[in-house]
Scaffold this active site. Structure first.
Site, PDB file in Angstrom:
ATOM      1  N   LYS A 118       0.818  -1.216   0.000  1.00 19.79           N
ATOM      2  CA  LYS A 118       0.000   0.000   0.000  1.00 19.79           C
ATOM      3  C   LYS A 118       0.851   1.265   0.000  1.00 19.79           C
ATOM      4  O   LYS A 118       0.593   2.193  -0.762  1.00 19.79           O
ATOM      5  CB  LYS A 118      -0.937  -0.032   1.213  1.00 19.79           C
ATOM      6  CG  LYS A 118      -1.843   1.178   1.362  1.00 19.79           C
ATOM      7  CD  LYS A 118      -3.026   0.891   2.262  1.00 19.79           C
ATOM      8  CE  LYS A 118      -2.644   0.156   3.515  1.00 19.79           C
ATOM      9  NZ  LYS A 118      -1.688   0.905   4.358  1.00 19.79           N
ATOM     10  N   THR A 120       3.969   1.458  -0.952  1.00 20.47           N
ATOM     11  CA  THR A 120       4.671   1.468  -2.237  1.00 20.47           C
ATOM     12  C   THR A 120       3.776   2.037  -3.329  1.00 20.47           C
ATOM     13  O   THR A 120       4.224   2.855  -4.159  1.00 20.47           O
ATOM     14  CB  THR A 120       5.117   0.039  -2.610  1.00 20.47           C
ATOM     15  OG1 THR A 120       5.939  -0.479  -1.559  1.00 20.47           O
ATOM     16  CG2 THR A 120       5.898   0.022  -3.908  1.00 20.47           C
ATOM     17  N   PHE A 144      -3.480  -0.573   6.966  1.00 21.02           N
ATOM     18  CA  PHE A 144      -4.147  -1.859   6.754  1.00 21.02           C
ATOM     19  C   PHE A 144      -5.262  -1.745   5.709  1.00 21.02           C
ATOM     20  O   PHE A 144      -5.147  -0.980   4.765  1.00 21.02           O
ATOM     21  CB  PHE A 144      -4.644  -2.432   8.082  1.00 21.02           C
ATOM     22  CG  PHE A 144      -3.537  -2.688   9.067  1.00 21.02           C
ATOM     23  CD1 PHE A 144      -2.464  -3.492   8.735  1.00 21.02           C
ATOM     24  CD2 PHE A 144      -3.545  -2.099  10.323  1.00 21.02           C
ATOM     25  CE1 PHE A 144      -1.431  -3.721   9.626  1.00 21.02           C
ATOM     26  CE2 PHE A 144      -2.506  -2.319  11.230  1.00 21.02           C
ATOM     27  CZ  PHE A 144      -1.452  -3.134  10.873  1.00 21.02           C
ATOM     28  N   ALA A 170      -3.314   1.497  12.786  1.00 21.50           N
ATOM     29  CA  ALA A 170      -4.704   1.494  12.319  1.00 21.50           C
ATOM     30  C   ALA A 170      -5.529   0.369  12.919  1.00 21.50           C
ATOM     31  O   ALA A 170      -6.754   0.409  12.866  1.00 21.50           O
ATOM     32  CB  ALA A 170      -4.752   1.406  10.799  1.00 21.50           C
ATOM     33  N   TRP A 195       6.842  -0.896  -8.071  1.00 26.29           N
ATOM     34  CA  TRP A 195       8.051  -1.425  -7.446  1.00 26.29           C
ATOM     35  C   TRP A 195       9.149  -1.556  -8.504  1.00 26.29           C
ATOM     36  O   TRP A 195      10.299  -1.186  -8.268  1.00 26.29           O
ATOM     37  CB  TRP A 195       7.770  -2.806  -6.827  1.00 26.29           C
ATOM     38  CG  TRP A 195       8.908  -3.320  -5.989  1.00 26.29           C
ATOM     39  CD1 TRP A 195       9.060  -3.189  -4.642  1.00 26.29           C
ATOM     40  CD2 TRP A 195      10.066  -4.027  -6.453  1.00 26.29           C
ATOM     41  NE1 TRP A 195      10.242  -3.768  -4.221  1.00 26.29           N
ATOM     42  CE2 TRP A 195      10.878  -4.294  -5.318  1.00 26.29           C
ATOM     43  CE3 TRP A 195      10.501  -4.465  -7.704  1.00 26.29           C
ATOM     44  CZ2 TRP A 195      12.093  -4.976  -5.409  1.00 26.29           C
ATOM     45  CZ3 TRP A 195      11.720  -5.139  -7.789  1.00 26.29           C
ATOM     46  CH2 TRP A 195      12.502  -5.390  -6.658  1.00 26.29           C
ATOM     47  N   LYS A 198       6.963  -6.635  10.239  1.00 24.47           N
ATOM     48  CA  LYS A 198       6.312  -5.909   9.148  1.00 24.47           C
ATOM     49  C   LYS A 198       7.285  -5.058   8.327  1.00 24.47           C
ATOM     50  O   LYS A 198       7.109  -4.850   7.139  1.00 24.47           O
ATOM     51  CB  LYS A 198       5.201  -5.014   9.718  1.00 24.47           C
ATOM     52  CG  LYS A 198       4.391  -4.257   8.677  1.00 24.47           C
ATOM     53  CD  LYS A 198       3.261  -3.501   9.365  1.00 24.47           C
ATOM     54  CE  LYS A 198       2.474  -2.666   8.343  1.00 24.47           C
ATOM     55  NZ  LYS A 198       3.243  -1.520   7.841  1.00 24.47           N
ATOM     56  N   PHE A 210       3.307  -8.461  -8.805  1.00 17.38           N
ATOM     57  CA  PHE A 210       4.516  -9.106  -8.270  1.00 17.38           C
ATOM     58  C   PHE A 210       5.080 -10.067  -9.309  1.00 17.38           C
ATOM     59  O   PHE A 210       4.351 -10.563 -10.182  1.00 17.38           O
ATOM     60  CB  PHE A 210       4.204  -9.848  -6.969  1.00 17.38           C
ATOM     61  CG  PHE A 210       4.092  -8.947  -5.766  1.00 17.38           C
ATOM     62  CD1 PHE A 210       5.130  -8.841  -4.857  1.00 17.38           C
ATOM     63  CD2 PHE A 210       2.945  -8.187  -5.553  1.00 17.38           C
ATOM     64  CE1 PHE A 210       5.029  -8.007  -3.752  1.00 17.38           C
ATOM     65  CE2 PHE A 210       2.837  -7.351  -4.451  1.00 17.38           C
ATOM     66  CZ  PHE A 210       3.885  -7.260  -3.549  1.00 17.38           C
ATOM     67  N   ARG A 232       2.576   8.298   6.919  1.00 15.77           N
ATOM     68  CA  ARG A 232       2.875   8.188   8.348  1.00 15.77           C
ATOM     69  C   ARG A 232       4.358   7.854   8.546  1.00 15.77           C
ATOM     70  O   ARG A 232       5.022   7.372   7.640  1.00 15.77           O
ATOM     71  CB  ARG A 232       2.023   7.090   8.988  1.00 15.77           C
ATOM     72  CG  ARG A 232       0.541   7.392   9.057  1.00 15.77           C
ATOM     73  CD  ARG A 232      -0.238   6.187   9.536  1.00 15.77           C
ATOM     74  NE  ARG A 232      -0.117   5.078   8.593  1.00 15.77           N
ATOM     75  CZ  ARG A 232      -0.360   3.811   8.893  1.00 15.77           C
ATOM     76  NH1 ARG A 232      -0.709   3.474  10.125  1.00 15.77           N
ATOM     77  NH2 ARG A 232      -0.252   2.867   7.979  1.00 15.77           N
TER      78      ARG A 232
END
Length: 557
Positions: free
Chosen positions: A72, A74, A302, A274, A410, A106, A382, A95
């Site tokens: 998210k 990214t 999230f 969150a 990415w 994470k 991906f 954030r």
């Protein structure tokens, strides 16, 4: 194994932060430098730009996250870069990362690949010290509480009913419940206490929801720290500590200016979780971004059931704006997990699992639709995604008239989200629906909680424990019934059971207790087994981190 993200970040060609500031129309006197590539923006800028036209806000959210990761942040960074590539004046608002996830499992919150905010190492470690200041402010209140009791307890505070907890920005399960004041009469009165992770603290929420320095001080003043022996509320204002606490936060309240790999300006400020807190960057940073650019690309933590719901019901309400569109990030591998595939089996093609997993995406789309907001689904691509799997998802999206675009940020940075950017712009320009929230403040707390559980989670109802029922009655008597609601719920499921993936049906949400965050302006409803201090995994990410002889980080992600 080499960390590709870190290597890409370390090879970045950053512009001096003074030049990034100039792109935004800021003067040298508007920023406070933290080296060559970081700066804080003076709050005077907010006052000066007060009459400036407001830009549009694009919120990036996601499906229910899995251990595979959805990208998210990214996507947010890549989309901001893409907006500038298509000729739109855009800024990113994110954030700040918490040490707990960085050192745990994470990772950080700087994006990834060619869609990162830099300097990545600084951002994921101490940055400009904001979270340290919030930790200090939180613990200052605890120190003042215990000292007040030790020095005679004029306020008649009941040590058994102190609700305020200390804070540490680290996953440390050993600190969830502690005893303080041991060692004799000179060390204050022994009592039960505990620690929250700093990003779940009320000071973090207060800082992120404050609109200026005065508002910050007033919010700190209203914070409830506990109750007297006759069960009366005690606040930070009663202790007379709001001035000192605000003074500790005088620099932390200023937004941080950095840049992306493509030198797009980014404001990175505040970092509430969150799943426990409201999961959005600061109002001051977002409102400042709206004045500095035509489009602000921001994210909320999230899935749409957590960060987005709170962004739309809490943050935007407090900030005084209406978002213009939402991007919902989905990945093939996450959809496969929601379709029943185990993490170790994700590399194998499984079209049927993708088809089954789209039910989770469908629920998050319905949530965004409930707010009358235009949206675009971003298929975050991906390397292991097969053509057949992507085509299956695209076929479902087309059949259900959901706008979408494949995102390859990415790999390609901003260029990988040009189609996504154009579709988001179209969605914004062609929207005719009026934005609406899920509840009105005048509704009882119980109704607000039920509205979120039924509309956002898809629950058939809410079960309030005896403790929660008692608190609902007490909070109503205190005049807190008209506050917003901040749900504390697992991020791993639409339900309150982290083991239930996909789109669960015919379930209830259990609210075990309620916690007043009066300074923040909301009541926290704790569901299921949610804890406000996480623990580290069996093998923390910290075990792979190191530093070389030249001071370069290794193993950071």
């Amino acid at each position: 194994m080499e960390n590709v993200d870190l290597k890409i970040a370390q090879q970045a060609k950053m512009e001096k932060i003074t030049d990034i500031a100039k792109k935004l129309g800021l003067e040298a006197s508007d920023i406070e430098l933290y080296g060559d590539y970081k700066a804080k923006i003076s709050l005077d800028v907010q006052k000066r730009l007060n009459n400036q036209k407001d830009g549009k806000v694009i919120l990036v959210t996601a499906i229910t996250p899995t251990p595979a990761g959805e990208g998210k942040s990214t996507t947010t960074v890549g989309l901001g870069q893409a907006f500038n590539k298509v000729g739109k004046n855009a800024i990113i608002a994110l954030r700040e990362p918490s040490f707990g996830p960085v050192m745990g499992v994470k990772g950080g919150a700087a994006g990834g690949g060619h869609a990162q905010v830099v300097p990545m190492e600084d951002l994921n470690l101490h940055f400009t010290g904001d979270i340290h200041a919030i930790t200090t402010a939180t613990n200052a209140i605890s120190s003042i509480i215990d000292n007040h009791i030790h020095q005679g307890n004029v306020l008649n505070i009941d040590p058994r009913r102190i609700t305020w907890k200390r804070a540490l920005d680290m996953n440390d399960r050993a600190l969830r419940q502690v005893i303080v004041g041991l060692g004799g009469i000179g060390n204050s009165m022994p009592r039960e206490d505990g620690f929250n992770i700093t990003v779940a603290s009320e000071i973090m929420a207060v800082l992120c929801l404050a609109t200026d320095l005065h508002d910050l001080k007033e919010r700190v003043k209203r914070i409830v720290i506990g109750y007297t022996f006759d069960k009366q509320v005690v606040t930070v204002g009663d202790l007379g500590a709001e001035g000192a606490v605000t003074l500790i936060l005088k620099d932390a309240i200023k937004p941080n200016l950095v840049q992306t790999l493509e030198n797009t300006p980014a404001l990175v400020h505040g970092g509430p979780f969150a799943n426990i807190a409201h999961g959005c960057n600061s109002i001051i940073a977002t409102n400042m971004a709206r004045k500095l650019a035509d489009y602000t690309i921001t994210e909320a933590g999230f899935g749409a059931d957590l960060g987005a719901e709170k962004f739309l019901n809490i943050k935007s309400r407090q900030a005084g704006f209406e978002p213009s569109a939402v991007v919902i990030v989905a990945t093939i591998r996450a959809l496969k997990m929601h379709g029943g595939v185990k993490k170790k089996e994700l590399k194998a093609e499984n079209v049927e699992a993708v088809k089954a997993g789209v039910e989770n995406l469908a629920k998050h789309i319905e949530t965004v639709q409930a707010f009358n907001l235009p949206y675009v689904v971003a298929i975050n691509h991906f390397i292991n995604d097969t053509d057949a799997e992507v085509e299956a998802l695209e076929a479902w999206l087309k059949a259900n008239n959901h706008p979408f675009a494949v995102s390859k940020v990415w790999e390609k940075g901003g260029e990988g989200a040009v189609e996504l950017a154009n579709k988001v712009i179209d969605a914004v320009e062609n929207n005719t629906l009026p934005f609406k929230r899920l509840y009105e403040l005048k509704q009882p707390l119980e109704e607000k909680i039920e509205a979120i559980a039924k509309t956002v989670y898809g629950a058939k109802g809410v079960n309030f424990t005896k403790t929660a029922r008692t608190q609902l009655k007490k909070f109503k008597k205190e005049g807190w019934d008209d506050l917003m609601v901040c749900m504390a719920k697992t991020q791993m499921s639409l339900s309150d059971d982290p083991k239930v993936v996909g789109r669960p049906k015919d379930f209830t949400i259990t609210v075990r207790e309620l916690s007043p965050s009066i300074g923040a302006g909301f009541i926290v409803a704790l569901t299921g087994e949610m804890m406000t201090m996480p623990g580290l995994p069996k093998v923390p990410a910290a075990m792979a981190m190191d530093i070389d002889e030249d001071g370069n980080a290794k193993g950071l992600f």
